[in-house]
Scaffold this active site. Structure first.
Site, short mmCIF file in Angstrom:
data_model
loop_
_atom_site.label_atom_id
_atom_site.label_comp_id
_atom_site.label_asym_id
_atom_site.label_seq_id
_atom_site.Cartn_x
_atom_site.Cartn_y
_atom_site.Cartn_z
N HIS A 213 -2.03 -6.12 -5.46
CA HIS A 213 -1.94 -6.18 -4.00
C HIS A 213 -1.54 -4.82 -3.43
O HIS A 213 -2.18 -4.31 -2.50
CB HIS A 213 -0.91 -7.25 -3.61
CG HIS A 213 -0.58 -7.30 -2.14
ND1 HIS A 213 -0.92 -8.37 -1.34
CD2 HIS A 213 0.08 -6.45 -1.33
CE1 HIS A 213 -0.50 -8.14 -0.10
NE2 HIS A 213 0.13 -6.99 -0.08
N GLU A 214 -0.49 -4.24 -3.97
CA GLU A 214 0.03 -3.00 -3.41
C GLU A 214 -0.82 -1.78 -3.79
O GLU A 214 -1.20 -0.98 -2.94
CB GLU A 214 1.48 -2.78 -3.89
CG GLU A 214 2.47 -3.82 -3.42
CD GLU A 214 2.68 -3.79 -1.91
OE1 GLU A 214 2.30 -2.81 -1.26
OE2 GLU A 214 3.25 -4.77 -1.39
N HIS A 218 -3.74 -2.32 -0.78
CA HIS A 218 -3.41 -1.38 0.30
C HIS A 218 -3.90 0.03 0.00
O HIS A 218 -4.08 0.83 0.93
CB HIS A 218 -1.91 -1.38 0.56
CG HIS A 218 -1.39 -2.66 1.15
ND1 HIS A 218 -1.96 -3.25 2.24
CD2 HIS A 218 -0.34 -3.45 0.78
CE1 HIS A 218 -1.30 -4.36 2.53
NE2 HIS A 218 -0.32 -4.50 1.67
N GLU A 271 -3.06 -7.60 5.38
CA GLU A 271 -2.44 -8.37 4.31
C GLU A 271 -3.45 -9.30 3.65
O GLU A 271 -3.44 -9.50 2.44
CB GLU A 271 -1.24 -9.17 4.84
CG GLU A 271 -0.04 -8.34 5.23
CD GLU A 271 0.49 -7.50 4.08
OE1 GLU A 271 0.40 -7.93 2.91
OE2 GLU A 271 1.01 -6.40 4.35
#
Length: 519
Positions: A213-214, A218, A271
């Site tokens: 996810h990070e 992103h 997100e």
């Protein structure tokens, strides 16, 4: 001041000046203890930023912070995240002190080294990837204190897009928050066999999703921009739009940012994109091998990643306002689990860690749930068209099954994750990235609003979720205190408090004793 037929608005600054004076005082006191000149400059930049509001000073501090190599203690501070602002633009105060878990950090070195190859597998055209991926560090923290309204389990900083593009970013896992037992005890709406698989993973599933996810979420994708000198960072008019086939000419103009263009949906939109990237990579053996997982155990981790995401979207319905037709600006906590943790705060500081969860993540995860349900319905129709009604029974990709006593259970067919779920997530990712890259807020807003609006036939789920709410777990941070021994030497001791309402009160007394007596 109001006058007839007009009004004058006076903007007054300094809401936090009294609190920030104390923060600045302690930062100045810390300067002599910095290990390097670079650390001293970081603290100096923090001081100037908090005293003057200089964004340039804060950007400078973030560049220096990125350049630190394997520090033993890590500190960052500022007005950072915009999650709780209804307009998605005003950031709230945030600051932490952490020690570095160097052994755990090495585990993710392979992921950062393979990031370029993995990112190339994402479903959007090559022009929508950045020219060069600035491979960030992936560091595991043991949080000593986190001063903020919420505490995440993972962070990707800095948030300044120009700093990220020029200097990269840093991914951080807050391992002592992530490893809290509370994250593995919330198992409502899951089958008993799934609960047993979840217990065996010992948190790996959460860690892998957080990393993807990070770092890959992103850290991926490109924003098409035009500078004030009129230069484009993409082949203007030469790229074909994936949906329309027309030349891509729309982009972010000088001074535009992701948040300013997409406004109040920017956080939820981004997100959702990052969460989809996490799901996407969990289906790829080469990604799971990076973490050392293969075979059946890797398949279990993939299955749980998808199952827990579905459950998170289901639980998120609690925070949708049926009367007003929008997501409440709630501020609860969760790591792909039940979205509410006991919160307690005083002035700028809190005494409870949890995962940063708000309406943005509620919307993001419900959007994924809605996408997967739609994919399951389409698949069931195709199965039915090819055979008999009986052949479709029990073969659904995803089903939320009503039970007696206002309960429900989530059934996810692991055999269809790659054949049914993955294509749906690829399509969702494509839309999110294309709208984001081309600054198409109009179509992006229309698409995302429809996806995150709960239809009336699904509102019964909200009543089921509310009927099965569990008591909120309580997590309380430690407190450090300086004492002198009989020989006059100073020592730092760490005070711990029980995870109870009384423990929260005791922690506040310990942390704010002098301030409370002054009042």
């Amino acid at each position: 001041m109001f006058e007839e037929n007009k009004c004058t608005i006076h903007v007054v600054f300094g809401d936090f000046k009294d609190d920030l004076k104390e923060v600045v005082m302690h930062l100045k006191n810390a300067l002599p203890y910095a290990d390097t000149d670079e650390q001293r400059e970081i603290v100096t930049c923090f001081i100037d930023y908090l005293e003057t509001g200089s964004i340039e000073s804060h950007k400078r501090s973030q560049v220096l912070w990125l350049n630190q190599k394997e520090p033993s203690i890590d500190v960052n501070i500022g007005f950072v995240e915009t999650y709780r602002d209804p307009h998605g633009s005003r950031a709230e105060f945030e600051g932490y002190v952490a020690t570095i878990n160097k052994a755990a950090s090495k585990q993710f070195l392979a992921l950062t080294e393979r990031a370029d190859k993995l990112l190339a597998l994402l479903p959007w055209p090559k022009e929508f990837h950045g020219e060069k991926f600035q491979c960030p560090d992936f560091t595991c923290f043991e949080i000593v204190v986190y001063a903020n309204g919420t505490i995440p389990t993972g962070i990707n900083l800095p948030n300044y897009e120009d700093v990220r593009e020029a200097h990269g970013s840093k991914n951080i896992c807050l391992s002592n928050v992530l490893n809290s037992e509370d994250y593995r005890t919330q198992t409502s709406f899951l089958l008993d066999e799934d609960v047993q698989i979840l217990k065996r993973t010992k948190g790996e599933v959460f860690l892998i999703h957080l990393a993807c996810h990070e770092l890959l979420g992103h850290g991926s994708g490109k924003l098409f921009t035009k500078s004030k000198e009129g230069e484009y960072n993409f082949p203007h008019g030469k790229i074909r739009h994936p949906f329309t086939g027309e030349p891509v000419i729309n982009c972010y103009g000088p001074g535009d940012t992701w948040n300013s263009v997409f406004e109040n949906i920017s956080s939820a939109f981004e997100e959702c994109r990052a969460e989809c990237v996490g799901l996407f990579f969990s289906t790829l053996p080469e990604a799971l091998e990076t973490f050392g997982h293969t075979g059946q155990y890797a398949e279990d981790l993939m299955y749980l990643n998808w199952l827990i995401m579905v459950r998170a979207g289901f639980l998120a319905i609690e925070f949708y306002s049926e009367d007003k037709g929008h997501w409440r600006q709630a501020h609860m906590q969760l790591l792909l689990n039940h979205p509410d943790f006991q919160m307690s705060h005083s002035r700028l500081f809190v005494t409870r860690p949890g995962y940063q969860f708000n309406s943005s993540l509620f919307q993001a995860r419900f959007a994924i749930l809605r996408t997967l349900l739609s994919a399951s319905e389409r698949d069931a129709e195709e199965v039915l068209a090819k055979g008999t009604r009986e052949s479709a029974q029990g073969s659904e990709f995803l089903k939320i099954e009503h039970r007696r006593n206002r309960s429900a259970v989530i059934r996810l067919n692991r055999k269809k994750i790659r054949s049914v779920g993955l294509p749906a997530i690829r399509e969702l990712l494509m839309k999110l990235q294309v709208y984001r890259s081309t600054a198409d807020a109009e179509k992006g807003r229309e698409f995302f609003t429809e996806l995150t609006t709960i239809p009336r036939n699904l509102m019964e789920w909200r009543r089921i979720v509310l009927a099965n709410k569990r008591a909120r777990p309580i997590c309380v941070q430690v407190h450090t205190r300086l004492i002198e021994d009989n020989d006059g030497e100073s020592h730092v001791i760490m005070e711990e408090f029980p995870a109870t309402p009384l423990g929260i009160i005791e922690s506040h007394v310990a942390r704010f004793k002098n301030w409370a007596f002054e009042c």
